[in-house]
Design a protein around this motif. Sequence first.
Motif, short mmCIF file in Angstrom:
data_model
loop_
_atom_site.label_atom_id
_atom_site.label_comp_id
_atom_site.label_asym_id
_atom_site.label_seq_id
_atom_site.Cartn_x
_atom_site.Cartn_y
_atom_site.Cartn_z
N VAL A 1 -55.49 -0.32 9.44
CA VAL A 1 -54.03 -0.15 9.40
C VAL A 1 -53.50 -0.43 8.01
O VAL A 1 -52.61 0.27 7.51
N GLN A 2 -54.05 -1.44 7.35
CA GLN A 2 -53.62 -1.74 5.98
C GLN A 2 -53.92 -0.58 5.04
O GLN A 2 -53.14 -0.28 4.14
N GLN A 3 -55.05 0.09 5.26
CA GLN A 3 -55.39 1.24 4.42
C GLN A 3 -54.44 2.41 4.71
O GLN A 3 -54.04 3.14 3.79
N MET A 4 -54.07 2.58 5.96
CA MET A 4 -53.19 3.68 6.34
C MET A 4 -51.82 3.55 5.70
O MET A 4 -51.14 4.54 5.42
N GLN A 5 -51.38 2.32 5.45
CA GLN A 5 -50.04 2.08 4.92
C GLN A 5 -49.91 2.32 3.42
O GLN A 5 -48.79 2.47 2.92
N LYS A 6 -51.00 2.33 2.70
CA LYS A 6 -50.94 2.25 1.24
C LYS A 6 -50.03 3.30 0.60
O LYS A 6 -49.18 2.98 -0.22
N LYS A 7 -50.20 4.56 0.99
CA LYS A 7 -49.43 5.62 0.35
C LYS A 7 -48.06 5.83 0.99
O LYS A 7 -47.16 6.40 0.36
N ILE A 8 -47.89 5.36 2.21
CA ILE A 8 -46.62 5.61 2.90
C ILE A 8 -45.72 4.38 2.94
O ILE A 8 -44.63 4.43 3.51
N ALA A 9 -46.15 3.29 2.31
CA ALA A 9 -45.37 2.04 2.35
C ALA A 9 -43.90 2.23 1.96
O ALA A 9 -43.02 1.64 2.58
N PRO A 10 -43.57 3.04 0.93
CA PRO A 10 -42.15 3.20 0.57
C PRO A 10 -41.30 3.85 1.66
O PRO A 10 -40.07 3.77 1.60
#
Length: 536
Positions: free
Chosen positions: A297-306
């Motif tokens: 889940v942490q990896q999935m968030q990296k590019k979409i965090a903003p």
Amino acid sequence: MNRKKFILESLALSAMPGLLQQCRMAGKHVIRGQISGANSTIGHLLRDPAVTGRKPDEIIETGTLVVGGGVSGLSAARRLLQQGRKDFILIELDKQPGGNAACGSNEVSAYPYGAHYIPLPNNELTAYLQFLEECGVITGYDAEGLPLINELYLCFDPQERLYIHGYWQEGIIPAFGLPDSELQQIKRFLAEMDGFRKAKGADGKEAFSIPVDSSSNDEQFLQLDRISMHDWLLQNNYNAPGLHWYINYCCRDDFGTDYRQASAWAGIHYFAGRKGLAANAAPQSVITWPEGNGWLVQQMQKKIAPYILPGTVALNVDTTGEGVTVKVLEVATKKIKAIHAKTCILATPQFVNSRLLAADDARKKTIADHFVYQPWMVANITSRKLTERSGAGLSWDNVLYKGRGLGYVEATHQLIGYQGPKQVLTYYLPLTEKKAAEERTAAQKRSFEDWVSLIREDLLAAHPDFDEMIDEVDVWVWGHGMISPQRNFIHGAVRKQMQQPLAGKVYFAHSDLSGISVFEEAFYQGLKAADAVLQA
């Protein structure tokens, strides 16, 4: 040399919070801890007209709104961004996305509150394989096209053991102390499951596939969804007690559902749906981290965090002539906002959607009648080294034959070079003895001491010094832990009906729409919804 030792030497060469509580065990030793859980307090705001009826303080415009930051929601958001769509927002009720892949940590280790591993990926799942490449789980492919799995993330030896008849045997399929007649039944059963794994229908599709919607629609397989796994065993002359325990364990492990309620199609899929092969790992290998699937889940968030708005709960969803209006509550500021979007992806469980789409009485009734969610309790136990009975040593997965729970996973197992005096054990208990609603009510009434006593009773036979060695227990209760694939659900009309978009504006993405709550199903639910939005 085992994998963990090899990596350790290679590295040497290369240079939610609840109220803190405590209980006293055996009259003297104090165990600290807390009861936490998915944010049901905020979630219950959905039912409060004093909140849902307020006018918005602010209006936000966006192209697509994704509601829910579990695996499906994150997958949908990633897909939108990958395809060049940047006018979207993802809202998540909790402070951190993750859903059933949530995780926590203490001074000893990170640990999971839910799902704790993924099996080897099926080799035809291209998008999933690409994601695993992006985050370094797959490091390349061999000459035959088989993936190379990062050695750091393959479960280190020993992988699993079973406490049976006073002895820790290697592996969790019962064997020690069983008569030959039972062992022969288990052997026959596993051979039959291998046949199902290879089977295809007249339509050319695999009988049991991932995602489940890509499975064959041949009647010979569909009929398995109409009987329970328990009844299928008896109909096929499987009556060995050890085998029945094992199959029930598997159904409770993957579905949180007793095998008397789980459909035979779902039960067989547990064995036949996994077909992944890797260049450097055996077929039954698993991929895991101390924090479980929280790492993914942490990896999935990296590019979409903003694009993520945490601490934001959707209150209701209305379709309009121009799109969708979603009223939300920003928890920290207590502000009500209205988000106007052209399209919306509800990556939330259907029991939540029945409240968000409150005007749709027919949907609400259908969901209440057909969608069953099993509650779970997960406890992360921080202890000093426990006394071991004879047999196999501490493994990653440690199961107790005929135990009340599913045993425990050692979260510290994957920590390279860890030699500390303490360990974290993640204990899993699907609440399956009564109907789901009754179990939820009972779970809400249990105190911290009640939960610790329950865990103690389950583990004491294998670890007689439990009372003295346990220091802290972090209890996490999932009121609606996962969808229960009961008879006639996976291949019934209702599941397919609930996947259909509303007015070409509201799309649905959640593992409960698959009938099986595993990472890959949630991942592909998100992709499917995002692709539909992109084509709208």
